[in-house]
Structures are given as structure tokens and as C-alpha cells.
Scaffold this motif. Structure first.
Motif, short mmCIF file in Angstrom:
data_model
loop_
_atom_site.label_atom_id
_atom_site.label_comp_id
_atom_site.label_asym_id
_atom_site.label_seq_id
_atom_site.Cartn_x
_atom_site.Cartn_y
_atom_site.Cartn_z
N GLY A 27 25.44 -22.86 1.76
CA GLY A 27 24.19 -22.17 1.49
C GLY A 27 23.36 -21.82 2.70
N SER A 28 22.08 -21.52 2.44
CA SER A 28 21.22 -20.92 3.46
C SER A 28 20.95 -21.83 4.65
N ARG A 29 21.02 -23.14 4.46
CA ARG A 29 20.79 -24.04 5.59
C ARG A 29 21.88 -23.92 6.66
N ASN A 30 22.98 -23.31 6.30
CA ASN A 30 24.07 -23.10 7.26
C ASN A 30 24.13 -21.65 7.75
N ASP A 31 23.16 -20.83 7.33
CA ASP A 31 23.20 -19.40 7.65
C ASP A 31 22.38 -19.13 8.91
N PRO A 32 23.01 -18.75 10.01
CA PRO A 32 22.28 -18.51 11.26
C PRO A 32 21.34 -17.31 11.20
N THR A 33 21.48 -16.45 10.17
CA THR A 33 20.61 -15.29 10.07
C THR A 33 19.34 -15.58 9.28
N VAL A 34 19.23 -16.78 8.72
CA VAL A 34 18.09 -17.15 7.88
C VAL A 34 17.08 -17.95 8.69
N THR A 35 15.81 -17.59 8.58
CA THR A 35 14.74 -18.37 9.21
C THR A 35 14.41 -19.55 8.32
N PRO A 36 14.57 -20.77 8.80
CA PRO A 36 14.33 -21.96 7.96
C PRO A 36 12.89 -22.02 7.46
N ASP A 37 12.72 -22.51 6.22
CA ASP A 37 11.38 -22.76 5.71
C ASP A 37 11.42 -23.93 4.74
N GLN A 38 10.24 -24.28 4.23
CA GLN A 38 10.12 -25.49 3.40
C GLN A 38 10.72 -25.31 2.01
N TYR A 39 11.11 -24.09 1.64
CA TYR A 39 11.61 -23.84 0.29
C TYR A 39 13.14 -23.85 0.20
N GLN A 40 13.81 -24.07 1.30
CA GLN A 40 15.27 -24.07 1.28
C GLN A 40 15.81 -25.25 0.48
N THR A 125 34.98 -24.39 12.84
CA THR A 125 34.29 -23.26 13.47
C THR A 125 32.85 -23.20 12.96
N ALA A 126 31.99 -22.56 13.73
CA ALA A 126 30.59 -22.42 13.35
C ALA A 126 30.47 -21.62 12.06
N THR A 127 29.50 -21.96 11.24
CA THR A 127 29.29 -21.23 10.00
C THR A 127 28.70 -19.85 10.27
N SER A 128 28.95 -18.92 9.34
CA SER A 128 28.38 -17.58 9.42
C SER A 128 28.29 -17.03 8.00
N ASP A 193 28.37 -0.80 9.98
CA ASP A 193 29.80 -1.04 10.03
C ASP A 193 30.19 -2.24 9.16
N PHE A 194 29.51 -2.38 8.03
CA PHE A 194 29.80 -3.43 7.06
C PHE A 194 29.88 -4.81 7.72
N SER A 195 28.81 -5.15 8.43
CA SER A 195 28.80 -6.40 9.19
C SER A 195 27.56 -7.24 8.92
N LEU A 196 26.95 -7.08 7.74
CA LEU A 196 25.81 -7.92 7.41
C LEU A 196 25.69 -8.12 5.91
N SER A 197 24.84 -9.06 5.53
CA SER A 197 24.55 -9.35 4.13
C SER A 197 23.13 -8.90 3.82
N VAL A 198 22.91 -8.37 2.61
CA VAL A 198 21.55 -8.01 2.21
C VAL A 198 20.85 -9.17 1.51
N GLY A 199 21.52 -10.31 1.40
CA GLY A 199 20.89 -11.50 0.84
C GLY A 199 20.96 -11.56 -0.68
N LYS A 200 20.68 -12.75 -1.17
CA LYS A 200 20.70 -12.96 -2.62
C LYS A 200 19.61 -12.12 -3.27
N ALA A 201 19.94 -11.53 -4.42
CA ALA A 201 19.02 -10.69 -5.18
C ALA A 201 18.50 -9.52 -4.35
N HIS A 202 19.34 -9.03 -3.43
CA HIS A 202 19.02 -7.84 -2.61
C HIS A 202 17.74 -8.03 -1.79
N LYS A 203 17.40 -9.25 -1.44
CA LYS A 203 16.07 -9.52 -0.89
C LYS A 203 15.79 -8.84 0.45
N ARG A 204 16.84 -8.39 1.17
CA ARG A 204 16.61 -7.75 2.46
C ARG A 204 16.54 -6.23 2.38
#
Length: 266
Positions: A27-40, A125-128, A193-204
Motif C-alpha cells: 500500500g501507500s506507505r511503500n509508495d515513494p510517490t506518496v507524501t506521508p500523512d496522518q491518514y495513511q 528490490t525497492a518498492t515502486s 509514456d505510461f509511466s505513472l499512476s493516477v492513484g486510487k479513485a482517480h485522485k490525481r
């Protein structure tokens, strides 16, 4: 308790229980693209020896906090408890037999092992978020999405013309808007170039497209009609360049006819 305290408790619980051989984290705690917050959430899997796995349906979970609400999801080859605690922490805890660890690591690049008593998984390997990246559509997927979007748009129109707000909104929210987001997601994929995620529920998505909030003003028939009109315009603006760049085709005449038909009656 703090999230740090809960994390340490998750670790010590596994360290002290001889049946628990590994701790998996996802999940998100292993996602380097996510800014950590208190709701994770904490998304944790305890891997146990196969022979004791059947007994873990009675695993004591009260140690993790004062329970507000939980959902229990017994599934094939695992137990799963979704727990929200009164202190604000949330823990999704799963129990799986250790024999499924190879599949667990292969199915999602956000999955990793926090503790391994067996010593088999110490150099991972590092998570992504790679397994969550937007995928390039096939011609069939492209066809299906466009057909679904325009076909169900006529249902929304019918609900508006009949004065049936709930009917119109149900089809707009559950299908039309979702298929539009699917097309927008492919546009982002094309641009990156199909190299990113738009996040759960299209949040990005709002970071890439302006005006999406107008698709949520559905409190009356006028608002729903305007949202449908906006969705149709966005789809029509998008399709020519998207199909060209992805080297896919679509039935332009049908799209034009359907769009014109709906807009003339709104």
C-alpha cells in the motif's frame, strides 16, 4: 497510540509469535510517490506456517487498539480484518500461509517484506508503484470505453427528460463519468509514456485537468444536464488526438451523431 507506536507493536507482535514467520507490507506507505500523512493506513500481512494457518481466524486483534469498527473478510487462503481504531489509526491486517509469499511479491511492486525469520527474503528490490501505472489500451478496450460512454449518456439524457434525477445521476456517476476518467487517464498515460499512476479513485486527475469539479454538481436536473454536456465536450475534444497518438481508431460518425442528438435535447 501514535502511528509509530502501532508500527512497533505490529513488529513486536510478529517477533514474539513463533507461528508468524514474516511480515508483509503493502500500500501507500511503500509508495515513494506518496507524501506521508496522518491518514495513511497500515496494510500488513502476517505470513504464518502453512500447518497453523487454519487456526488464525481467532487471532487476538484487541492488542492493536480500542476498536471503533471492523470489517472481516475471510477469503481463499487468507484472513483479512479491516480495523479502524478510536485513536485514529487504521490497520488492514491479513493472514496468509507462507507458501504464497512468491506470488505476493510478484503481484504488486508495492509489496515488500518487513521481517523475515526464515532469511529467504533479505535483499528485496525497492518498492515502486509500477504495477499501478496507467496501461496502454488495446483497440478493444478503446472501443468498449467509447461505446459505453456514449451509449450510457443516452440513459442519462432519458432520465433528465423524464425528470428522474436519481436515475440520471446513477448512470452518470457510475458509468459515464467513470468512462470519461478512463479516457482522461489514457491521455495522461500517453503524455507520460505510461509511466505513472493516477492513484486510487482517480485522485490525481485534477492535477492534469481543470474543471472536473463541475462533473459533481448533480443536485438538480439542470446541474446534471450541464455535467453531461461538459463530459461530452471533454470526450469529443480528447478523442481525435488520443486516437491518433495511440494509433487506435473509433467510429467518428457515431460519436458525432450521438453527441449532436444529446446536446439538441438538453
Amino acid at each position: 497510540m501514535t502511528s509509530e507506536t502501532l508500527y512497533n507493536l505490529i513488529l513486536t507482535t510478529a517477533q514474539e509469535n513463533t507461528a508468524i514467520l514474516m511480515i508483509g507490507s503493502e500500500g501507500s506507505r511503500n509508495d515513494p510517490t506518496v507524501t506521508p500523512d496522518q491518514y495513511q493506513d497500515f496494510d500488513i500481512t502476517y505470513f504464518v506456517s502453512d500447518d497453523v494457518f487454519p487456526t488464525f481466524d481467532v487471532f487476538d486483534r484487541s492488542r492493536f487498539g480500542d476498536m471503533m469498527i471492523q470489517q472481516i473478510l475471510p477469503e481463499k487462503n487468507r484472513w483479512c480484518w479491516l480495523m479502524q481504531f478510536m485513536d485514529g489509526n487504521r490497520l488492514d491486517l491479513k493472514i496468509q500461509p507462507v507458501s504464497v509469499v512468491p506470488d505476493y511479491l510478484a503481484e504488486d511492486t508495492l509489496n515488500t517484506i518487513l521481517l523475515d525469520k526464515t532469511g529467504h527474503y533479505t535483499n528485496l528490490t525497492a518498492t515502486s508503484d509500477r504495477t499501478h501505472w496507467v496501461q496502454r489500451p488495446t483497440q478493444s478496450e478503446f472501443d468498449d470505453s467509447i461505446t459505453e460512454f456514449f451509449w450510457v449518456s443516452t440513459y442519462v439524457l432519458k432520465g433528465i427528460l423524464r425528470g428522474e434525477l436519481l436515475y440520471a445521476n446513477t448512470f452518470f456517476e457510475s458509468i459515464v463519468r467513470e468512462e470519461l476518467y478512463r479516457l482522461l487517464t489514457w491521455r495522461i498515460g500517453r503524455d507520460t509514456d505510461f509511466s505513472l499512476s493516477v492513484g486510487k479513485a482517480h485522485k490525481r486527475l485534477p492535477a492534469y485537468f481543470e474543471g472536473l469539479e463541475s462533473l459533481y454538481d448533480l443536485s438538480d436536473l439542470t446541474g446534471t444536464g450541464q455535467a453531461l454536456s461538459t463530459a461530452l465536450k471533454m470526450a469529443n475534444d480528447l478523442l481525435p488526438s488520443l486516437s491518433h497518438d495511440l494509433q487506435l481508431t473509433y467510429d467518428v460518425a457515431t460519436v458525432d451523431r450521438t453527441t449532436d442528438y444529446i446536446l439538441r435535447q438538453l
